[in-house]
Design a protein around this motif. Structure first.
Motif, PDB file in Angstrom:
ATOM      1  N   LYS A 194       0.602  -1.359  -0.007  1.00 27.83           N
ATOM      2  CA  LYS A 194       0.201   0.093   0.126  1.00 27.83           C
ATOM      3  C   LYS A 194       0.773   1.391   0.051  1.00 27.83           C
ATOM      4  CE  LYS A 194      -4.455  -1.645   2.209  1.00 27.83           C
ATOM      5  NZ  LYS A 194      -5.350  -1.117   1.431  1.00 27.83           N
ATOM      6  N   ALA A 195       1.767   1.220   0.668  1.00 29.00           N
ATOM      7  CA  ALA A 195       2.767   2.540   0.903  1.00 29.00           C
ATOM      8  C   ALA A 195       3.475   2.945  -0.614  1.00 29.00           C
ATOM      9  CB  ALA A 195       3.871   2.063   2.012  1.00 29.00           C
ATOM     10  N   VAL A 196       3.968   1.754  -0.992  1.00 33.57           N
ATOM     11  CA  VAL A 196       4.726   1.915  -2.485  1.00 33.57           C
ATOM     12  C   VAL A 196       3.625   2.322  -3.498  1.00 33.57           C
ATOM     13  CG1 VAL A 196       5.735   0.517  -4.353  1.00 33.57           C
ATOM     14  CG2 VAL A 196       6.399   0.264  -1.791  1.00 33.57           C
ATOM     15  N   ARG A 197       2.296   1.563  -3.474  1.00 36.65           N
ATOM     16  CA  ARG A 197       1.561   1.758  -4.679  1.00 36.65           C
ATOM     17  C   ARG A 197       0.857   3.215  -4.485  1.00 36.65           C
ATOM     18  NH1 ARG A 197      -1.148  -3.305  -4.375  1.00 36.65           N
ATOM     19  NH2 ARG A 197      -2.735  -2.329  -2.873  1.00 36.65           N
ATOM     20  N   PHE A 198       0.612   3.654  -3.369  1.00 35.32           N
ATOM     21  CA  PHE A 198       0.035   5.181  -3.428  1.00 35.32           C
ATOM     22  C   PHE A 198       0.899   6.103  -2.745  1.00 35.32           C
ATOM     23  CE2 PHE A 198      -3.069   1.777  -2.290  1.00 35.32           C
ATOM     24  CZ  PHE A 198      -3.686   1.638  -3.381  1.00 35.32           C
ATOM     25  N   GLY A 199       2.062   5.703  -2.422  1.00 35.89           N
ATOM     26  CA  GLY A 199       3.063   6.629  -1.868  1.00 35.89           C
ATOM     27  C   GLY A 199       2.624   7.349  -0.654  1.00 35.89           C
ATOM     28  N   LYS A 200       1.910   6.461   0.365  1.00 37.98           N
ATOM     29  CA  LYS A 200       1.446   6.955   1.835  1.00 37.98           C
ATOM     30  C   LYS A 200       2.362   6.348   3.136  1.00 37.98           C
ATOM     31  CE  LYS A 200      -2.247   8.389   0.174  1.00 37.98           C
ATOM     32  NZ  LYS A 200      -3.692   7.906   0.264  1.00 37.98           N
ATOM     33  N   VAL A 201       2.986   7.697   3.632  1.00 38.21           N
ATOM     34  CA  VAL A 201       3.754   7.547   4.649  1.00 38.21           C
ATOM     35  C   VAL A 201       3.215   6.684   5.711  1.00 38.21           C
ATOM     36  CG1 VAL A 201       5.126   8.852   6.523  1.00 38.21           C
ATOM     37  CG2 VAL A 201       5.039   9.414   4.127  1.00 38.21           C
ATOM     38  N   LYS A 202       1.986   6.840   6.003  1.00 32.26           N
ATOM     39  CA  LYS A 202       0.989   6.110   7.077  1.00 32.26           C
ATOM     40  C   LYS A 202       1.334   4.580   6.938  1.00 32.26           C
ATOM     41  CE  LYS A 202      -3.458   6.117   5.091  1.00 32.26           C
ATOM     42  NZ  LYS A 202      -4.929   6.535   5.267  1.00 32.26           N
ATOM     43  N   TYR A 203       1.150   4.295   5.791  1.00 33.41           N
ATOM     44  CA  TYR A 203       1.235   2.520   5.470  1.00 33.41           C
ATOM     45  C   TYR A 203       2.690   2.237   5.687  1.00 33.41           C
ATOM     46  CZ  TYR A 203      -3.405   2.934   3.286  1.00 33.41           C
ATOM     47  OH  TYR A 203      -4.756   3.132   3.117  1.00 33.41           O
ATOM     48  N   ALA A 204       3.503   2.926   5.391  1.00 29.49           N
ATOM     49  CA  ALA A 204       4.959   2.730   5.592  1.00 29.49           C
ATOM     50  C   ALA A 204       5.363   2.603   7.108  1.00 29.49           C
ATOM     51  CB  ALA A 204       5.885   3.849   4.768  1.00 29.49           C
ATOM     52  N   SER A 205       4.763   3.466   7.985  1.00 27.57           N
ATOM     53  CA  SER A 205       5.147   3.696   9.064  1.00 27.57           C
ATOM     54  C   SER A 205       4.686   2.424   9.688  1.00 27.57           C
ATOM     55  CB  SER A 205       4.417   4.653   9.782  1.00 27.57           C
ATOM     56  OG  SER A 205       4.898   5.964   9.283  1.00 27.57           O
ATOM     57  N   ILE A 206       3.484   1.800   9.438  1.00 22.78           N
ATOM     58  CA  ILE A 206       2.767   0.700   9.911  1.00 22.78           C
ATOM     59  C   ILE A 206       3.775  -0.471   9.647  1.00 22.78           C
ATOM     60  CG2 ILE A 206       0.908  -0.862   9.924  1.00 22.78           C
ATOM     61  CD1 ILE A 206      -0.886   1.757   9.593  1.00 22.78           C
ATOM     62  N   ALA A 207       4.040  -0.606   8.235  1.00 22.33           N
ATOM     63  CA  ALA A 207       4.971  -1.809   7.772  1.00 22.33           C
ATOM     64  C   ALA A 207       6.066  -1.736   8.572  1.00 22.33           C
ATOM     65  CB  ALA A 207       5.190  -1.621   6.230  1.00 22.33           C
ATOM     66  N   GLY A 208       6.742  -0.668   8.859  1.00 21.54           N
ATOM     67  CA  GLY A 208       8.354  -0.435   9.560  1.00 21.54           C
ATOM     68  C   GLY A 208       8.028  -1.109  11.004  1.00 21.54           C
ATOM     69  N   ILE A 209       7.003  -0.496  11.419  1.00 28.18           N
ATOM     70  CA  ILE A 209       6.846  -1.042  12.935  1.00 28.18           C
ATOM     71  C   ILE A 209       6.622  -2.373  13.181  1.00 28.18           C
ATOM     72  CG2 ILE A 209       5.525  -0.896  15.079  1.00 28.18           C
ATOM     73  CD1 ILE A 209       4.539   2.203  14.141  1.00 28.18           C
TER      74      ILE A 209
END
Length: 473
Positions: A194-209
């Motif tokens: 989701k983070a990559v597809r839409f460029g969304k920081v919130k999804y990247a943050s969840i994935a990273g955690i």
């Protein structure tokens, strides 16, 4: 409706459209609620681990010799209010917290603190149940991952069970740190995609955690391979996103930023373990790993047939009472669980059908790349791809390249879910029927070849094992 609300709704619709399959289904299964799927996963976990749960069997090998002593010392020490930097009970004393395989900071390992018995030691049953819990977690996370690609509930359940109970996962139940990594990885992928597809920081943050938390389980090799999986996925998604004109404007910038942020957050979380471990590594044998060491348990070409006949080269168990003991030429017993990847002929059949019928889908193209890459890398010293990575940072530190076969297991399980939905939801055209016959033909042909003894003849199976091996085809 306010302007801001309309904008949010339009963005949500855009995300849903980009996530949707290419083919429009002509009919759909009843979409069961999540609690029904959870009930199924509880049942599958109980069935698979029934004997262990109820005390008729137990995990063995590294669990008894290595994992339990470490977790017992970690649990008893931390329950008493201390952080164990030093272990005085092994080799007349050695660093403890710095050994990342302890997984001291992994949150679910610290739950074990609650299961110190009246005798002052950790309950062995509690450790086993914690491992089993991760197979349940793996199913839920894989189910959610599949659902994020608009698969039906039944297809998502197929994906979850295929991945979670593959031999790659189950044979590594004696290595809980591997199971813990792989149990959380599908959920990492859900938010990373989701983070990559839409460029969304919130999804990247969840994935990273989530990724960072799973890294604390203590198996750096799996964390490295997971990062490689995400890197391949990002490169592919970014290229096709631009080509298909789905990554536009700021999204072209925020997509790579989000991918990098996932890794950065995970690395930041892992620093609590990395610092003491990094101090220890230069004083360990791991710092001078040879090529011969890291290519141990490379997958052999002939072992690819264990995707249909998992006992083609025999088995290993805790009682050492196998009808067909492991007899792969030149291999030790641990090669069995380090190279096992069988995920079932049902998943193989549906997966082949899914790939044949849906290769226009971008997600299926990615999964095919992932599946093939996993096999070629797992071949280790038997194929040139591993040699390329061996000369890159970190990859030359870890043995058993066949562990990367979780790439192929997850990709085929994903394809099986798509294949199931295709089989049920689309009109059964001649083209669809022909592709189903091709997939069935491949599986049946391999089973027939095994049944008539061709594999045992090709691979010089000891005569006393031939009939038993052929009977498993």
């Amino acid at each position: 409706m306010s302007k801001k609300k309309r904008i949010r709704q339009n963005k949500g619709n855009e995300e849903a459209q980009q996530s949707a399959p290419v083919a429009t289904p002509t009919k759909r299964f009843f979409d069961m609620p999540i609690y029904a799927a959870i009930g199924i996963f509880i049942l599958t976990t109980l069935i698979f681990f029934w004997d262990v749960i109820f005390g008729n069997a137990y995990f063995w090998e590294d669990i008894v010799r290595f994992v339990y002593p470490l977790q017992n010392f970690a649990a008893t020490s931390s329950a008493a209010g201390s952080i164990p930097h030093w272990n005085p009970y092994t080799f007349s004393g050695m660093p403890f917290l710095a050994d990342l395989q302890v997984g001291f900071f992994y949150p679910l390992n610290r739950v074990l603190n609650l299961f110190i018995g009246s005798d002052g030691v950790l309950s062995f049953s509690a450790l086993q149940l914690m491992i089993i819990l991760h197979f349940f977690i793996a199913q839920i996370n894989t189910y959610l991952f599949a659902k994020s690609f608009k698969m039906s509930s039944i297809a998502s359940i197929i994906v979850a069970i295929g991945y979670s109970f593959s031999m790659l996962m189950t044979t590594h139940s004696i290595h809980p740190m591997i199971v813990q990594h792989l149990a959380w990885f599908p959920l990492v992928l859900l938010f990373f995609f989701k983070a990559v597809r839409f460029g969304k920081v919130k999804y990247a943050s969840i994935a990273g955690i989530i990724y960072g938390m799973s890294m604390l389980a203590g198996h750096t090799q799996m964390a490295l391979y997971e990062a490689l999986f995400m890197f391949i996925s990002f490169v592919y998604a970014y290229i096709v996103g631009i080509k298909d004109k789905k990554l536009k404007g700021n999204a072209r910038i925020w997509s790579p930023v989000s991918a990098a942020l996932t890794i950065a957050i995970a690395a930041g979380i892992f620093m609590v373990q990395y610092e003491p471990t990094n101090t220890l590594v230069p004083h360990s044998k791991r710092s001078d790993s040879s090529y011969e060491f890291v290519t141990q348990c490379s997958l052999e070409y002939k072992q690819l047939f264990t995707g249909v006949m998992p006992k083609l080269f025999g088995t290993v168990n805790g009682n050492m009472d196998m009808d067909v003991p492991y007899h792969l030429e030149g291999a030790q017993s641990h090669n069995y669980w380090e190279t096992s990847f069988y995920f079932g002929v049902g998943i193989l059949l549906l997966g082949l059908f899914g790939f044949l019928t849906n290769l226009k889908r971008r997600d299926m193209q990615l999964m095919l790349i992932i599946a093939v890459f996993g096999v070629l890398f797992a071949l280790g010293k038997n194929f040139f791809l591993f040699d390329i990575f061996y000369n890159l940072p970190f990859f030359g530190l870890f043995r058993n390249p066949a562990r990367i076969m979780f790439f192929t297991v997850l990709a085929f399980s994903f394809a099986a879910g798509i294949g199931f939905d295709t089989l049920y939801q689309r009109e059964f055209s001649n083209s669809l029927r022909n592709k189903l016959f091709i997939a069935m033909g491949v599986v049946v042909l391999l089973g027939f070849i095994g049944g008539v003894g061709a594999f045992t003849s090709m691979f010089n199976t000891p005569e006393q094992f031939v009939s038993d091996v052929n009977a498993t085809a």
